[in-house]
Every structure is written in C-alpha cells, then in structure tokens.
Design a protein around this motif. Structure first.
Motif, short mmCIF file in Angstrom:
data_model
loop_
_atom_site.label_atom_id
_atom_site.label_comp_id
_atom_site.label_asym_id
_atom_site.label_seq_id
_atom_site.Cartn_x
_atom_site.Cartn_y
_atom_site.Cartn_z
N VAL A 299 0.84 -1.21 0.00
CA VAL A 299 0.00 0.00 0.00
C VAL A 299 0.87 1.25 0.00
N ALA A 300 1.93 1.23 0.80
CA ALA A 300 2.82 2.39 0.87
C ALA A 300 3.49 2.64 -0.48
N ARG A 301 3.92 1.56 -1.15
CA ARG A 301 4.56 1.72 -2.45
C ARG A 301 3.59 2.29 -3.48
N ALA A 302 2.35 1.77 -3.48
CA ALA A 302 1.36 2.25 -4.44
C ALA A 302 1.02 3.72 -4.20
N ALA A 303 0.84 4.09 -2.92
CA ALA A 303 0.52 5.47 -2.60
C ALA A 303 1.68 6.40 -2.94
N LEU B 56 -5.70 -2.51 -5.71
CA LEU B 56 -4.84 -1.61 -4.96
C LEU B 56 -4.41 -0.42 -5.83
N LEU B 57 -4.14 -0.66 -7.10
CA LEU B 57 -3.75 0.41 -8.00
C LEU B 57 -4.86 1.43 -8.16
N LEU B 58 -6.07 0.95 -8.39
CA LEU B 58 -7.21 1.85 -8.52
C LEU B 58 -7.48 2.59 -7.21
N GLY B 59 -7.47 1.86 -6.10
CA GLY B 59 -7.75 2.48 -4.81
C GLY B 59 -6.75 3.56 -4.45
N SER B 60 -5.46 3.32 -4.73
CA SER B 60 -4.45 4.32 -4.41
C SER B 60 -4.62 5.55 -5.29
N LYS B 61 -4.98 5.36 -6.54
CA LYS B 61 -5.17 6.50 -7.43
C LYS B 61 -6.40 7.32 -7.01
N LEU B 62 -7.48 6.65 -6.66
CA LEU B 62 -8.67 7.36 -6.17
C LEU B 62 -8.36 8.13 -4.88
N ALA B 63 -7.66 7.48 -3.96
CA ALA B 63 -7.38 8.10 -2.66
C ALA B 63 -6.45 9.30 -2.80
N VAL B 64 -5.41 9.16 -3.62
CA VAL B 64 -4.45 10.26 -3.78
C VAL B 64 -5.09 11.44 -4.51
N ALA B 65 -5.88 11.16 -5.54
CA ALA B 65 -6.57 12.24 -6.25
C ALA B 65 -7.52 12.99 -5.31
N GLY B 66 -8.28 12.24 -4.51
CA GLY B 66 -9.18 12.87 -3.56
C GLY B 66 -8.45 13.65 -2.49
N ALA B 67 -7.35 13.10 -1.99
CA ALA B 67 -6.60 13.77 -0.92
C ALA B 67 -5.96 15.06 -1.41
N PHE B 68 -5.38 15.05 -2.61
CA PHE B 68 -4.78 16.27 -3.14
C PHE B 68 -5.83 17.34 -3.41
N SER B 69 -6.98 16.94 -3.93
CA SER B 69 -8.05 17.91 -4.18
C SER B 69 -8.56 18.51 -2.87
N LEU B 70 -8.78 17.64 -1.90
CA LEU B 70 -9.24 18.11 -0.60
C LEU B 70 -8.23 19.06 0.03
N GLY B 71 -6.96 18.68 0.03
CA GLY B 71 -5.93 19.51 0.64
C GLY B 71 -5.80 20.86 -0.05
N THR B 72 -5.88 20.86 -1.39
CA THR B 72 -5.76 22.11 -2.14
C THR B 72 -6.89 23.07 -1.80
N VAL B 73 -8.12 22.55 -1.75
CA VAL B 73 -9.27 23.41 -1.46
C VAL B 73 -9.23 23.91 -0.02
N LEU B 74 -8.85 23.07 0.92
CA LEU B 74 -8.75 23.51 2.30
C LEU B 74 -7.68 24.60 2.45
N PHE B 75 -6.55 24.42 1.77
CA PHE B 75 -5.50 25.44 1.78
C PHE B 75 -6.01 26.75 1.20
N MET B 76 -6.75 26.66 0.10
CA MET B 76 -7.33 27.86 -0.51
C MET B 76 -8.31 28.55 0.43
N GLU B 77 -9.13 27.76 1.13
CA GLU B 77 -10.11 28.36 2.03
C GLU B 77 -9.45 29.03 3.24
N VAL B 78 -8.40 28.43 3.77
CA VAL B 78 -7.70 29.04 4.90
C VAL B 78 -7.09 30.37 4.50
N LEU B 79 -6.35 30.38 3.40
CA LEU B 79 -5.73 31.62 2.94
C LEU B 79 -6.78 32.63 2.49
N GLY B 80 -7.78 32.15 1.75
CA GLY B 80 -8.83 33.04 1.27
C GLY B 80 -9.65 33.63 2.41
#
Length: 261
Positions: A9-13, A108-132
């Motif tokens: 899991v760590a390698r895939a992520a 595992l390949l699909l799950g890691s791609k879904l999780a990373v895409a969701g995590a990056f999107s969530l983190g980016t929007v939260l960062f934008m909201e804090v600064l904004g």
C-alpha cells in the motif's frame, strides 16, 4: 498499539503521489485554484451585499462579489473533476497503466489513485479556504457574516472537490481516454440543467434533485436553495453526492478489474 501501513500500500501510494507532484499541469491546476479562490474571497470581503434590507445571512448575499465567488467555487469543483479524469485516463493513453498493473494488484492500483486524487483535491481546497478566509477578513473585516451558511459553504466545497476528483478519476478508468473523460464530466454539467428544466415542466422536478450536479449545487450552496424543488437540502445533497462518488468508484473498479488493459 502501533499502526503500520502494508508495504504494498505504501509503495502504491508513494507512486501515485510522485505522479501527481511531477506533472506540470497538476501544479498549474492547483496553483490556479488557490489564486482564484483567494482573489474571490478578497472580492467577497470588499463587496459583499445582503440580499434584502433585513437579510444579513451569508446564503442571502447578492451582488457581483457573491456571484464571482460562486462561480470560482463551481470552477474549483470542476477543476478537481478534470484533475482526476486527466490523471487516470492519461495513463491509459501513454501505456503506463498497463506497466503499473504488472507490478501492483489492480484493486490496490485503482484504490491508491482514487485516494491520492481525492486527498490532493481536498488539501488544495482547504489550503485555498484558509488563505482566502484570512484575506477576506483582512480586506472586509466583518462585512461577510460568518453564520451557518458561510460555514456550510466552507464544508461543502472541499467535500464536493474530493467527490468529483474521485468521480473524474473513476471515469478515467471507465473511458480510458482523457478527451472522453473530460467531455463526459463537462458535457454532463451542461446537459443536466436541461434535464432539470424538462423534469420540472412535466411535474417531476423532485427527481432532478438526486442527480449529481444538483447534489453538488446543494452541497456547496450553504442552504441557499433550501426551498427549491430541484435542489436537495444541503445535508441530503452531501449524502447524495457521496453515493454518486461510491457508484462511480464501484463502476471504475468493476471495469478495471475485468477488462484487458
């Protein structure tokens, strides 16, 4: 008890994180979302207008600043969907998905791609909201009421971005073409409002409320459309959007694990 992440899991992520951070278009999308969000929040702080003489709630705001902020938040969610669709579908186009599937279990390949895409999107929007949010308070002081509608939007937009990043990624696995995946996401965003109009005209407007774009509008509106027959109340809309996300992920998994690459 010490929790450890299985090595596979760590390698895939780690592989997916490297893919996201090394592609220039992803940095452009993320940086554009943050800058546009900050600009919109500053404009909202400077130009917020209540919707009526005695209406001071955030969800009743009107004027150019509220309209600008609304469109920026909508485009933020659209950017998350595009980010997910391009990230997964491009790998089919360039052949890297087939190579990855040789060394990693497909689920595992699909799950890691879904999780990373969701995590990056969530983190980016939260960062934008804090600064904004900080920039908005500096620019406008207490002009914008920080009520339940305001915090509803701050909660709904990151959730919608996470869900649409997963939906876009899943569509990439289903369609296997960046062009087709983007066309499916953006095309549905244009087509669905036409379905709303048709459903309302024939007397089944409530059916439109369960559709994904309507659920997204309800989730990010902070209760603005609570009395609309076409938009579900915000809590229900959030639940519907999560269900659409789960359905898209399930469809992506089913086809990815059963078709040749």
């Amino acid at each position: 008890m010490k929790l450890t992440v299985p090595p596979a899991v760590a390698r895939a992520a780690n592989s997916e994180v490297r893919k996201v951070t090394s592609v220039r278009i992803n940095r452009v999308i993320g940086g554009g979302v943050v800058l546009a969000g900050i600009a919109a929040f500053v404009a909202l702080g400077m130009g917020f207008q209540p919707g009526g003489e005695h209406e001071e709630g955030f969800s009743t705001g009107s004027g150019w600043a509220a309209l600008l902020t609304t469109w920026v938040l909508v485009l933020t969610v659209a950017a998350a969907a595009a980010f997910g669709a391009l990230g997964s579908a491009s790998e089919f186009r360039y052949g890297s998905m087939a190579i990855g599937a040789l060394f990693t279990d497909r689920t595992l390949l699909l799950g890691s791609k879904l999780a990373v895409a969701g995590a990056f999107s969530l983190g980016t929007v939260l960062f934008m909201e804090v600064l904004g949010g900080a920039a908005m308070r500096i620019a406008g002081g207490s002009r914008v009421p920080m009520d339940s509608g305001f915090f509803g939007v701050l909660l709904g937009v990151p959730l919608a971005a996470l869900c649409w990043a997963v939906i876009g990624t899943a569509l990439g696995f289903v369609l296997r073409s960046p062009t087709q995946a983007l066309a499916a996401v953006l095309g549905w965003a244009v087509l669905e409002p036409l379905i709303w109009i048709t459903a309302r005209a024939i007397g089944i407007g409530g059916l439109a409320a369960v559709l994904p774009v309507a659920s997204t509008v309800g989730a990010i509106s902070g209760g603005r459309y609570a009395k609309s027959a076409l938009i579900a109340p915000t809590p229900a809309a959030m639940a519907l959007l999560v269900l659409w996300t789960a359905a898209a992920g399930a469809a992506g998994w089913w086809l990815f694990t059963r078709r040749d690459i």
